[in-house]
Design a protein around this motif. Structure first.
Motif, PDB file in Angstrom:
ATOM      1  N   UNK A 111       0.755  -1.258  -0.078  1.00  9.44           N
ATOM      2  CA  UNK A 111       0.025   0.062   0.074  1.00  9.44           C
ATOM      3  C   UNK A 111       0.834   1.298   0.156  1.00  9.44           C
ATOM      4  N   UNK A 112       0.504   2.339  -0.623  1.00  2.00           N
ATOM      5  CA  UNK A 112       1.013   3.502  -0.916  1.00  2.00           C
ATOM      6  C   UNK A 112       0.204   4.481  -0.732  1.00  2.00           C
ATOM      7  N   UNK A 113       0.619   5.922  -0.350  1.00  2.00           N
ATOM      8  CA  UNK A 113      -0.315   7.053  -0.496  1.00  2.00           C
ATOM      9  C   UNK A 113      -0.848   7.338  -1.790  1.00  2.00           C
ATOM     10  N   UNK A 114      -2.185   7.271  -2.090  1.00  2.00           N
ATOM     11  CA  UNK A 114      -2.613   7.774  -3.285  1.00  2.00           C
ATOM     12  C   UNK A 114      -2.867   9.278  -3.587  1.00  2.00           C
ATOM     13  N   UNK A 115      -1.741   9.794  -3.533  1.00  2.00           N
ATOM     14  CA  UNK A 115      -1.773  11.184  -3.856  1.00  2.00           C
ATOM     15  C   UNK A 115      -0.428  11.647  -4.711  1.00  2.00           C
ATOM     16  N   UNK A 116      -0.476  12.856  -5.243  1.00  2.00           N
ATOM     17  CA  UNK A 116       0.502  13.357  -5.728  1.00  2.00           C
ATOM     18  C   UNK A 116       1.908  13.553  -4.883  1.00  2.00           C
ATOM     19  N   UNK A 117       1.453  13.631  -3.598  1.00  2.00           N
ATOM     20  CA  UNK A 117       2.773  13.868  -2.641  1.00  2.00           C
ATOM     21  C   UNK A 117       3.296  12.194  -2.366  1.00  2.00           C
TER      22      UNK A 117
END
Length: 899
Positions: free
Chosen positions: A588-594
């Motif tokens: 799992x990984x942050x789903x944002x441009x950051x």
């Protein structure tokens, strides 16, 4: 002769490459950014930006022209300065070239500029190259005049491209705001409209909304051409819309053969629909038309002849693949023409988990494979010894180019000329140019040109993630892959292996941050899976296109070709399923441009570290073993590191969101599964972490989607003895879904009835509910299967989704009368507020387990229910707060573990 040639006669293929030409890159990027902004910007802002860019570009060009005129003034003194580079040309009667330094000798000559004469003769002459602005005419080298004006010209070109992009995007954005349709959508009016289909219809994937699956629907992109408004007037317009046709009333077979799904682009329809606003801003549709009724479409205009021909080819390919295995039957049309209508949700998830979804969409790779078959292997298209079908048939080079253009046009027509196909054709043409010339560096301007032309033609591509992925992947193949391949070859890797590994790694590195934004997950198996399927893509594509072309005229031949193509297509599907089934397939990984930026930085660090590791074989081997362990995650090792599942576990409640899925341990690698939850991926992941490979029985307490929709994940890769269900076949759609899944895998389906007892190893259970005559008044919840389970001591009561009336009836029934206190209670209906207090007091559990989704809209579990359980002495465990729950031990000691 090129300076790098190692022979007096020059290289055998002297197409030497210079530095990459990046002049078109800034205009393309600027146009891309401006188009993405201008689509939703106010019209006055767009006009202002476009006008300002044109004025600024004109000013720069005018200033540059004045500067050039001033620099060419005959009276201007040539500015030979100390920074000039001298070119010495000794005199002599001949000119010679050798492998050493180039020496140029010439007869005396005189050049004149105005009143000043320069004699080139018996003495060495130095021609100074002036530095600075307005330093006189440049005589050598001949292209330095462009370098002198490059910054100003580049800025002007970027400004003009920005102006063009703003104008094009402004006009496309205005299409969504003009005409009567937007106003009708704001009023939610019911209208009769005439629309032209612009894409292939598609059936929505199943979506779970609470206890029910969202009703399936047919989606059709179209343009409204005429509207009959409620006031009786008719207005002609051209507005892009989305048609939604409810398909919930159709049976599964009717849905697959629906006439709505057989519509071809350019077909004219007349529909009666409610006009509603688009779901979100930034869409390329002005409104959504919800078609009333479920009857067949009213066709008022036939599709064009070109689209009818393309439709016949696509239908012929589907018919030719009917006899293949399910995965190959579903995948082959997607590989060839992007037809994903047969792709099942679980196969689609497998391709997403392994980052192989680019194979399911029409991509530049399809066109590249076909063109490579035509012109031969890389770098030989313009040589005398070129290969491929064209020279074999005696087709000259120019005619081969014409054939390639015709093939590209046919590719676009058959795969539909919508933006995604145009994008694939343009990016495929760039890859084709790389194959034809072998000059990857010179292709960056070609890629920039493709981006610029496509963004100006269809500005909506500037907001398309698919377009972004195509461009960055193609750019990586042109820039990173050759360098990485050369580095791997220098380290002793075989050339073909090095090229394949470099291409897969380069594409993954640049695409992974974008994919992370879309899926909030990073695949760890993408590179190996892409490598394993690479050799199968070309034969499947070529044979598939051959079947496509022969199906209308020789179906037996097309079926034979499809059978041959089915082998590599099946291999691709098997790799996708095997890769996605690995416990460590992704993180799992942050789903944002950051998160995308963080992933990009992490990738750069890993690349720098990996570059240093290549010189140490033992470290490389250790890292490979470590990665293998992360991917496979052997249960003994995982248990030591994470403590999950705990030794001697008896029951496990999976964390599947807003739904139910429980596993009863029935021996090494075996477990009885009660309910499957709403998501196949989540329940499959849970079973893999528990090490379950054999399932003697699957019990589905009732047919609500949050209990049965995950069934494909339970069945995936496991041997299943039987499926047991309640007797009430409602909702009918989900009951049919369960029967289809069982029939496809030849699993028997039985009915649970109160009084039934079963035993598997130390696991023993009794069915307490429903009675032989299933109660209908309470609906599916009150027909839930209720189990009393014993496993080497501790007892577990599983209430399904029983409502209070059925709970009271259970207490009064012969089977339920014997129920007394239990160790563990699976709280009914996700801990809703509707519980029977008498039942809770009688069972008096020590532990109460609630399966619910985090931040669910139903408020489960209800605070009153949790308080009542705690007041009765129970410890309440919730999956929405602590994740999955596993219970071990027995007697007076129960051990709880959380994942």
């Amino acid at each position: 002769m090129h300076a790098a040639a190692g022979s007096p006669l020059g290289a055998s293929h002297p197409r030497q490459e210079g530095p990459a030409d990046l002049r078109l890159l800034p205009p393309a990027l600027v146009a891309w950014a401006v188009a993405a902004w201008a689509l939703a910007a106010p019209a006055e802002w767009v006009v202002a930006v476009a006008t300002g860019c044109v004025v600024a570009a004109g000013g720069l060009l005018a200033a540059g022209r004045r500067g050039t005129a001033a620099g060419a003034d005959p009276g201007a003194a040539p500015a030979a300065t100390a920074s000039a580079r001298p070119v010495t040309m000794p005199s002599g009667p001949a000119t010679t070239m050798s492998d050493g330094p180039v020496t140029m000798r010439s007869e005396p000559a005189t050049t004149t500029s105005g009143s000043t004469a320069t004699t080139l003769g018996s003495t060495p002459t130095t021609l100074g190259l002036a530095a600075g602005r307005g330093g006189g005419r440049r005589a050598w080298p001949p292209r330095m005049w462009w370098w002198h004006g490059w910054p100003r010209g580049a800025v002007a070109a970027a400004l003009l491209c920005a102006a063009a992009a703003a104008a094009s995007a402004g006009l496309h954005g205005a299409d969504l705001r003009r005409g009567p349709v937007p106003e009708l959508a704001r009023r939610y009016e019911v209208v009769t409209a005439e629309a032209e289909v612009t894409s292939d219809p598609r059936l929505t994937r199943p979506r779970i909304s609470g206890a029910r699956a969202a009703p399936p629907a047919v989606l059709v992109d179209a343009e409204v051409r005429r509207v009959d408004k409620p006031d009786g007037t008719t207005e002609v317009t051209r507005t892009p819309v989305l048609l939604i046709v409810d398909a919930s009333g159709w049976a599964a077979r009717e849905r697959a053969a629906s006439p709505w799904l057989s519509l071809l682009p350019t077909t004219r329809l007349r529909v009666t629909a409610r006009v509603v606003p688009a779901l979100g801003g930034g869409d390329r549709v002005a409104a959504v038309l919800r078609v009333r009724g479920s009857g067949p479409p009213r066709v008022v205009g036939r599709p064009s002849g070109t689209q009818r021909f393309a439709g016949e080819l696509r239908a012929g390919l589907r018919a030719a693949t009917d006899g293949l295995e399910p995965d190959a039957r579903a995948l082959l049309p997607g590989l060839v023409v992007g037809d994903t209508s047969r792709i099942t949700p679980e196969l689609d998830e497998a391709f997403k988990a392994t980052d192989l979804t680019h194979l399911l969409a029409v991509s530049g790779a399809n066109l590249t494979i076909l063109m490579a078959l035509l012109i031969g292997p890389p770098g030989r298209a313009q040589r005398i010894e070129r290969r491929g079908l064209a020279p074999g048939l005696g087709i000259p080079l120019r005619a081969t180019a014409v054939c390639g253009g015709v093939l590209t046009l046919g590719f676009v027509i058959v795969c539909r000329p919508d933006p995604s196909v145009l994008r694939a054709a343009a990016c495929g043409a760039v890859a084709l140019l790389a194959i034809a010339t072998g000059r990857r560096r010179s292709l960056i301007p070609a890629l920039a040109t493709a981006v610029l032309v496509l963004v100006l033609y269809d500005p909506w591509l500037a907001r398309s993630y698919g377009f972004l992925l195509s461009v960055v992947a193609t750019g990586a193949l042109l820039t990173l892959a050759p360098r990485w391949s050369a580095a791997l070859r220098r380290r002793g890797m075989a050339p073909r292996v090095a090229e394949a590994l470099a291409a897969a790694a380069a594409a993954q590195v640049v695409c992974a941050p974008v994919v992370a934004v879309l899926s909030a997950r990073v695949s760890l198996v993408a590179v190996p899976c892409n490598l394993l399927v690479e050799f199968a893509v070309a034969p499947a594509t070529v044979l598939g296109f051959a079947a496509l072309g022969t199906a209308p005229w020789a179906m037996p031949v097309a079926e034979a070709l499809s059978w041959c193509a089915g082998w590599p297509a099946g291999w691709i599907a098997d790799i996708a399923r095997a890769g996605s089934a690995l416990p460590g397939a992704g993180v799992d990984w942050p789903g944002s441009w950051t998160g995308a930026l963080l992933l990009a930085c992490t990738t750069v660090v890993l690349l720098l570290v990996g570059r240093r590791l290549f010189g140490h074989p033992w470290l490389v081997g250790a890292c490979a073993v470590l990665l293998l362990l992360v991917l496979v995650q052997p249960p003994p090792l995982t248990r030591v590191i994470t403590g999950w599942p705990p030794p001697g576990w008896r029951y496990a409640m999976c964390n599947v969101g807003q739904g139910d899925a429980t596993v009863l341990h029935a021996g090494d690698g075996a477990g009885v599964v009660v309910d499957a939850g709403p998501d196949p991926v989540l329940v499959d992941r849970c079973l893999r972490t528990l090490g379950i490979t054999r399932i003697p029985l699957v019990v589905l307490t009732h047919f609500h989607a949050d209990h049965v929709a995950g069934l494909p994940g339970v069945l995936r890769g496991r041997s299943v003895g039987a499926i047991e269900t309640t007797g009430l076949q409602e909702p009918l759609e989900q009951a049919e879904f369960v029967r289809r899944q069982a029939t496809a895998r030849r699993i028997p389906v039985t009915r649970a009835v109160a009084g039934e007892r079963r035993r598997v190893g130390v696991l023993d259970w009794q069915v307490l509910w429903p009675p032989p005559v299933v109660p209908v008044a309470g609906g599916p919840n009150d027909a839930s299967v209720v189990l009393l389970v014993r496993s080497a001591g501790p007892t577990l009561l599983m209430l399904g989704d029983l409502e209070p009336p059925a709970q009271r009836a259970l207490l009064e029934s012969p089977a339920g009368a014997a129920v007394r206190s239990v160790d563990v209670l699976k709280v009914a209906h996700h801990g809703s507020a509707y519980q029977d207090p008498d039942l809770m007091r009688r069972v008096a559990p020590r532990l109460a387990v609630v399966s619910a989704g985090a931040d669910n809209p139903y408020g489960h579990p209800a605070p009153a229910t949790v308080a009542a359980l705690r007041a009765g002495g129970a410890e309440v465990l919730r999956t929405d707060r602590g994740g999955a729950v596993a219970l071990a031990g027995g007697g007076d000691r129960l051990l709880v573990a959380r994942d």
